[in-house]
Scaffold this active site. Structure first.
Site, PDB file in Angstrom:
ATOM      1  N   LYS A   1      19.326 -43.914 -68.083  1.00 11.47           N
ATOM      2  CA  LYS A   1      18.557 -45.106 -67.683  1.00 11.47           C
ATOM      3  C   LYS A   1      17.097 -44.711 -67.427  1.00 11.47           C
ATOM      4  CE  LYS A   1      18.734 -46.568 -63.249  1.00 11.47           C
ATOM      5  NZ  LYS A   1      17.463 -46.767 -62.547  1.00 11.47           N
ATOM      6  N   ASN A   2      16.899 -43.615 -66.686  1.00 16.73           N
ATOM      7  CA  ASN A   2      15.551 -43.263 -66.234  1.00 16.73           C
ATOM      8  C   ASN A   2      14.714 -42.540 -67.282  1.00 16.73           C
ATOM      9  OD1 ASN A   2      16.138 -44.563 -63.903  1.00 16.73           O
ATOM     10  ND2 ASN A   2      16.411 -42.725 -62.659  1.00 16.73           N
TER      11      ASN A   2
ATOM     12  N   CYS B   1      12.346 -51.880 -51.798  1.00 18.47           N
ATOM     13  CA  CYS B   1      13.747 -52.123 -52.168  1.00 18.47           C
ATOM     14  C   CYS B   1      14.587 -51.564 -51.022  1.00 18.47           C
ATOM     15  CB  CYS B   1      14.079 -51.467 -53.501  1.00 18.47           C
ATOM     16  SG  CYS B   1      14.255 -49.698 -53.378  1.00 18.47           S
TER      17      CYS B   1
ATOM     18  N   ARG C   1       8.651 -47.858 -51.225  1.00 19.55           N
ATOM     19  CA  ARG C   1       8.381 -47.606 -52.642  1.00 19.55           C
ATOM     20  C   ARG C   1       6.949 -48.002 -53.062  1.00 19.55           C
ATOM     21  NH1 ARG C   1      13.377 -47.445 -55.260  1.00 19.55           N
ATOM     22  NH2 ARG C   1      12.351 -46.326 -56.944  1.00 19.55           N
TER      23      ARG C   1
ATOM     24  N   LEU D   1      -0.146 -44.195 -55.737  1.00 22.20           N
ATOM     25  CA  LEU D   1      -0.515 -43.014 -56.532  1.00 22.20           C
ATOM     26  C   LEU D   1      -0.692 -43.376 -58.007  1.00 22.20           C
ATOM     27  CD1 LEU D   1       1.848 -40.430 -54.807  1.00 22.20           C
ATOM     28  CD2 LEU D   1      -0.583 -40.843 -54.359  1.00 22.20           C
TER      29      LEU D   1
ATOM     30  N   ASP E   1      19.080 -38.889 -56.207  1.00 20.42           N
ATOM     31  CA  ASP E   1      19.986 -39.878 -56.801  1.00 20.42           C
ATOM     32  C   ASP E   1      21.443 -39.432 -56.767  1.00 20.42           C
ATOM     33  OD1 ASP E   1      17.721 -41.082 -59.393  1.00 20.42           O
ATOM     34  OD2 ASP E   1      17.831 -41.382 -57.235  1.00 20.42           O
TER      35      ASP E   1
ATOM     36  N   ILE F   1      13.257 -37.569 -49.825  1.00 15.63           N
ATOM     37  CA  ILE F   1      12.461 -38.368 -50.759  1.00 15.63           C
ATOM     38  C   ILE F   1      12.264 -39.801 -50.284  1.00 15.63           C
ATOM     39  CG2 ILE F   1      12.282 -39.207 -53.140  1.00 15.63           C
ATOM     40  CD1 ILE F   1      12.100 -36.203 -53.072  1.00 15.63           C
TER      41      ILE F   1
ATOM     42  N   ARG G   1      23.360 -52.141 -62.780  1.00 12.96           N
ATOM     43  CA  ARG G   1      21.989 -51.809 -63.180  1.00 12.96           C
ATOM     44  C   ARG G   1      21.933 -50.429 -63.800  1.00 12.96           C
ATOM     45  NH1 ARG G   1      17.635 -52.587 -58.737  1.00 12.96           N
ATOM     46  NH2 ARG G   1      16.583 -51.693 -60.518  1.00 12.96           N
TER      47      ARG G   1
HETATM   48  C1  EPZ Z   1      12.211 -42.508 -59.828  1.00 10.13           C
HETATM   49  O1  EPZ Z   1      11.737 -43.505 -58.955  1.00 10.13           O
HETATM   50  C2  EPZ Z   1      13.606 -42.947 -60.255  1.00 10.13           C
HETATM   51  N1  EPZ Z   1      13.513 -44.228 -60.980  1.00 10.13           N
HETATM   52  C3  EPZ Z   1      14.494 -43.085 -59.020  1.00 10.13           C
HETATM   53  O2  EPZ Z   1      15.794 -43.417 -59.469  1.00 10.13           O
HETATM   54  C4  EPZ Z   1      14.544 -41.734 -58.308  1.00 10.13           C
HETATM   55  O3  EPZ Z   1      15.306 -41.867 -57.132  1.00 10.13           O
HETATM   56  C5  EPZ Z   1      13.122 -41.283 -57.964  1.00 10.13           C
HETATM   57  O4  EPZ Z   1      12.314 -41.237 -59.157  1.00 10.13           O
HETATM   58  C6  EPZ Z   1      13.091 -39.898 -57.324  1.00 10.13           C
HETATM   59  O5  EPZ Z   1      13.665 -38.966 -58.190  1.00 10.13           O
HETATM   60  C7  EPZ Z   1      13.114 -44.215 -62.277  1.00 10.13           C
HETATM   61  O6  EPZ Z   1      12.837 -43.181 -62.853  1.00 10.13           O
HETATM   62  C8  EPZ Z   1      13.058 -45.553 -62.967  1.00 10.13           C
HETATM   63  P1  EPZ Z   1       8.968 -41.501 -56.979  1.00 10.13           P
HETATM   64  P2  EPZ Z   1      10.180 -43.494 -58.507  1.00 10.13           P
HETATM   65  O7  EPZ Z   1       7.698 -42.195 -57.346  1.00 10.13           O
HETATM   66  O8  EPZ Z   1       9.368 -42.940 -59.619  1.00 10.13           O
HETATM   67  C9  EPZ Z   1       6.641 -41.949 -52.860  1.00 10.13           C
HETATM   68  C10 EPZ Z   1      17.777 -44.615 -59.506  1.00 10.13           C
HETATM   69  O9  EPZ Z   1      18.694 -44.595 -58.696  1.00 10.13           O
HETATM   70  N2  EPZ Z   1       5.573 -42.589 -53.657  1.00 10.13           N
HETATM   71  O10 EPZ Z   1       9.251 -40.166 -57.571  1.00 10.13           O
HETATM   72  O11 EPZ Z   1       9.869 -44.852 -57.999  1.00 10.13           O
HETATM   73  C11 EPZ Z   1       7.922 -42.767 -52.832  1.00 10.13           C
HETATM   74  O12 EPZ Z   1       7.877 -43.734 -51.788  1.00 10.13           O
HETATM   75  C12 EPZ Z   1      16.341 -44.668 -59.039  1.00 10.13           C
HETATM   76  O13 EPZ Z   1      17.913 -44.550 -60.758  1.00 10.13           O
HETATM   77  C13 EPZ Z   1       4.396 -42.971 -53.024  1.00 10.13           C
HETATM   78  O14 EPZ Z   1       4.236 -42.801 -51.812  1.00 10.13           O
HETATM   79  O15 EPZ Z   1      10.188 -42.467 -57.313  1.00 10.13           O
HETATM   80  C14 EPZ Z   1       8.977 -41.719 -52.594  1.00 10.13           C
HETATM   81  O16 EPZ Z   1       9.038 -41.445 -51.194  1.00 10.13           O
HETATM   82  C15 EPZ Z   1      16.271 -44.912 -57.553  1.00 10.13           C
HETATM   83  N3  EPZ Z   1       3.403 -43.553 -53.760  1.00 10.13           N
HETATM   84  C16 EPZ Z   1       8.433 -40.483 -53.307  1.00 10.13           C
HETATM   85  O17 EPZ Z   1       7.034 -40.739 -53.512  1.00 10.13           O
HETATM   86  C17 EPZ Z   1       3.536 -43.756 -55.113  1.00 10.13           C
HETATM   87  O18 EPZ Z   1       2.591 -44.271 -55.751  1.00 10.13           O
HETATM   88  C18 EPZ Z   1       9.061 -40.222 -54.675  1.00 10.13           C
HETATM   89  O19 EPZ Z   1       9.054 -41.441 -55.381  1.00 10.13           O
HETATM   90  C19 EPZ Z   1       4.744 -43.365 -55.739  1.00 10.13           C
HETATM   91  C20 EPZ Z   1       5.734 -42.773 -55.000  1.00 10.13           C
END
Ligand code: EPZ
Length: 417
Positions: A22-23, A117, A122, A126, A305, A327, A397
């Site tokens: 999916k990702n 969410c 989220r 960045l 995850d 995370i 999903r």
């Molecule tokens: C991706 O989400 C995945 N989704 C998530 O999978 C996964 O849990 C996550 O990466 C961590 O591995 C997809 O790839 C579609 P992050 P993402 O940006 O990119 C903070 C699932 O179950 N952050 O790596 O949204 C954030 O709050 C889903 O398939 C900021 O502060 O995660 C988090 O604490 C759930 N500012 C940390 O960074 C930003 O601009 C990591 O989030 C972006 C992120």
């Protein structure tokens, strides 16, 4: 709303095929926006999030066609409306992945701010900061990100947090930027590497994907390409944990041990015997698991995850486990539901202490997010008697035909409409 009815107690046994990731599929589908020529994708998982993204891309003018082998063709030749509306974005946060490509291809984009969410706030700050570093003019008005850029310029971008979709958004935007972009502190997830492979097939100039520093030389245009989506490492891990929890023996094909080594290490620590084949993984488990501690962190460390699934395993393991979630700030909601099944879990801040119990007892539980749902299904497979998991739209999903695949492995599970 659909529910899953599970009768626990049967060890999983047999073989299933793992679907495409999916990702990886979601960012790669967004990469189609970068080119006027068609992008052909195979091994795309049939998931609710994929359907949602197809609706979103279709609304922008992307021509979507499915061939007889369920191959997907995305043709952005007549892309006309760089808009991601709230109605669709609110159901799938990953819609933010259209922002970078739209800005790079059209010079403008209007993308609804993804709300928070269940698992956390989220933010996407960045993503926005990185695009501004590349010269984009970005404002947030009435819940929409309004972005403009004549042509994005190469920049050195170092975000203080590792962000997976942030890295993907910026990498896609930089492909058509003027000059060189370097993304430092980049996410190293295999899905980032798969996206880079697809972009390179489209003619992008990218080095270092999979390392903490990615260098992109912008080009004036990208071509079409064909790409096969990588296997889903989280679906793989989920089925392995389910097999370990039920004391079973399974073979998962169309996947690879190389993309989830940290998960396999923890499963071995729990007592599972794991054999890696070229494009399959075999797991055999005799007797109850041993408790395993874990601490989530960006790849290649243990993936967030997979935290919920391992909590279910630790609930019926011998010993006490400490799980630390670094995370997301609210990713323990499955613990409250597992306690309804008789689990012994103490939560304090981002740490959960799980004391293994001899047995869980079936009950009705409620899914709150995608991976929490998987955790409840695993618990239902081992609990004595009947478990009903409600709100399983979360599950749909991210898992393709999960009850069919589990039934193939001997689970007593069925969907109630
Ligand atoms: C991706 O989400 C995945 N989704 C998530 O999978 C996964 O849990 C996550 O990466 C961590 O591995 C997809 O790839 C579609 P992050 P993402 O940006 O990119 C903070 C699932 O179950 N952050 O790596 O949204 C954030 O709050 C889903 O398939 C900021 O502060 O995660 C988090 O604490 C759930 N500012 C940390 O960074 C930003 O601009 C990591 O989030 C972006 C992120």
């Amino acid at each position: 709303m659909d529910k899953l009815l599970i009768h626990g107690g049967s060890p999983l046994a047999g073989e299933v095929r793992i679907s495409g990731a999916k990702n990886a599929a979601l960012p790669i589908m967004c990469a189609s926006l970068l080119s006027a020529a068609p992008l052909r994708l195979t091994n795309v998982p049939h998931l609710r999030d994929v359907t949602t993204l197809l609706n979103l891309l279709g609304g922008m003018g992307i021509a979507v066609s499915l061939d007889e082998k369920l191959g997907l063709e995305l043709d952005a030749g007549r892309l006309h409306t760089p808009l991601a509306p709230y109605e669709l974005v609110k159901t799938m946060r990953a819609s933010i992945l259209v922002l970078g490509p739209l800005l790079a291809r059209c010079g403008e984009a209007r993308v609804s701010l993804p709300g928070g969410c269940a698992i956390g706030q989220r933010p996407v700050d960045l993503h926005i900061k990185g695009l501004q570093a590349m010269g984009a003019d970005i404002r947030v008005e009435h819940g929409y990100i309004i972005a403009r850029a004549e042509r994005l310029k190469g920049a050195r971008i170092a975000s203080d947090l590792v962000t997976v979709t942030g890295t993907e958004n910026l990498m896609m935007a930089a492909c058509l930027g003027e000059g060189t972009t370097v993304i430092e502190n980049a996410a190293r997830e295999p899905e980032v590497v798969d996206l880079a492979a697809c972009l390179k097939a489209m003619g992008a100039n990218i080095e270092g994907a999979g390392s903490g520093m990615i260098r992109i030389e912008g080009v004036s245009a990208l071509s079409g390409a064909e790409h096969r989506i990588m296997p889903d490492r989280i679906e793989t891990g989920t089925f392995l944990v389910a097999a370990a929890a039920t004391g079973g023996s399974v073979r998962l094909r169309n996947t690879s041990a190389r993309i989830l080594e940290a998960v396999l290490d923890k499963l071995r620590e729990a007592g599972a015997k794991i054999t890696a084949e070229d494009d399959a993984i075999v797991l055999e488990m005799d007797g109850p698991p041993t408790s395993v501690n874990l601490r989530t962190a960006p790849y290649p460390a243990f993936p967030t995850d997979m935290q919920a699934q391992f909590m279910a395993l630790d609930c019926i393991a011998r010993g006490t486990a400490v799980l630390t979630e670094t995370i997301f700030e609210n990713r323990f909601m499955h613990a409250l539901e597992l306690q309804r099944l008789g689990a012994d879990i103490e939560i304090s801040g981002n740490t959960a202490v799980v004391k293994g119990v001899a047995q869980l007892d079936g009950a009705t539980v409620m899914a709150t997010d995608l991976r929490a749902s998987a955790s409840l299904v695993i618990a239902g497979l081992v609990a004595k008697g009947e478990t009903v998991v409600e709100r399983i739209y979360h599950l749909d999903r991210g898992y393709e035909c999960i009850e069919e695949k589990l039934s193939q492995l001997g689970a007593r599970i069925k969907r109630i409409h």
